[in-house]
Write a protein that holds these residues in place. Sequence first.
Motif, short mmCIF file in Angstrom:
data_model
loop_
_atom_site.label_atom_id
_atom_site.label_comp_id
_atom_site.label_asym_id
_atom_site.label_seq_id
_atom_site.Cartn_x
_atom_site.Cartn_y
_atom_site.Cartn_z
N LYS A 1 0.84 -1.20 0.00
CA LYS A 1 0.00 0.00 0.00
C LYS A 1 0.87 1.25 0.00
CE LYS A 1 -3.89 -2.08 2.52
NZ LYS A 1 -5.12 -1.76 1.81
N LEU B 1 1.59 4.75 -2.79
CA LEU B 1 1.40 6.15 -2.44
C LEU B 1 2.55 7.03 -2.93
CD1 LEU B 1 0.20 5.60 1.22
CD2 LEU B 1 -1.21 6.18 -0.74
N SER C 1 1.96 13.78 3.08
CA SER C 1 0.55 14.09 3.29
C SER C 1 -0.35 12.99 2.73
CB SER C 1 0.19 15.44 2.65
OG SER C 1 0.32 15.33 1.25
N THR C 2 0.14 12.25 1.74
CA THR C 2 -0.70 11.20 1.17
C THR C 2 -0.80 9.99 2.08
OG1 THR C 2 1.14 10.24 -0.02
CG2 THR C 2 -0.17 11.86 -1.22
N TYR D 1 -1.91 10.17 4.99
CA TYR D 1 -2.98 10.46 5.93
C TYR D 1 -4.05 9.36 5.95
CZ TYR D 1 -6.97 12.76 8.06
OH TYR D 1 -8.04 13.05 8.85
N HIS D 2 -4.49 8.94 4.75
CA HIS D 2 -5.57 7.95 4.69
C HIS D 2 -5.10 6.58 5.17
CE1 HIS D 2 -8.34 10.74 2.97
NE2 HIS D 2 -7.41 11.11 2.10
N LEU D 3 -3.86 6.22 4.80
CA LEU D 3 -3.30 4.95 5.27
C LEU D 3 -3.17 4.98 6.79
CD1 LEU D 3 -2.11 2.15 4.83
CD2 LEU D 3 0.11 3.23 4.44
N ASP D 4 -2.76 6.12 7.32
CA ASP D 4 -2.63 6.25 8.76
C ASP D 4 -3.98 5.96 9.44
OD1 ASP D 4 -1.18 7.05 11.18
OD2 ASP D 4 -2.65 8.66 11.20
N ARG D 5 -5.06 6.48 8.86
CA ARG D 5 -6.39 6.24 9.43
C ARG D 5 -6.78 4.76 9.34
NH1 ARG D 5 -10.69 10.90 8.46
NH2 ARG D 5 -11.82 9.24 9.45
N GLU D 6 -6.42 4.13 8.23
CA GLU D 6 -6.75 2.72 8.03
C GLU D 6 -6.01 1.86 9.05
OE1 GLU D 6 -6.38 -0.64 4.52
OE2 GLU D 6 -6.10 1.46 3.98
#
Length: 170
Positions: free
Chosen positions: A140, A144, A149-150, A152-157
């Motif tokens: 994943k 990226l 900054s990209t 961010y979404h992986l961090d949330r996942e």
Amino acid sequence: MIKENVLLLLNDQIELEAFSSFQYLSMCAWLDNQGFPGAAQFMARQANEEMTHMKKVFDYVMEAGGRAIVPAIPKPQEEFDGFRDVFETALAHERKVTEAIHHIVFESQANKDFTTFNFMQWYVAEQLEEESLFGTILDKIKLLDRDNSTFYHLDRELATMTGKEPSNPA
Ligand code: OFO
């Protein structure tokens, strides 16, 4: 009764599992400090899991009549070159742990210590799961952009991601 050379390897494994826990805790601290709380939560869970792995070997050694040794833990890596480096380091570490586990399996079979051979099968399966988990995360990450900054979404996942199958609802 555990054979002497297998006992030495099991005590080394106690140290390696405890070190794994410290290494993931150190990654947790770095990620949190860099503004990735989700990935930090993920690493904190990995750290807890590694402690249970350590305790499982420790308990097994005592149950099988051996002397379990509480080790000194070497200082884990503290600095990382970035988000991706953390997970590459983790995967490389898991591969090292897998080698150590396979070595115990090999030695226990060679020494006809089939109780330890049987006990270690759980770790063989667990390592496959962990290498696969870190490999999936790295895939994943590679998709990226290098721009932090990209992530961010992986961090949330990562805040809710585990290597375990979800349990069936009651
Ligand atoms: Fe203990 O499973 Fe990873 O290292």
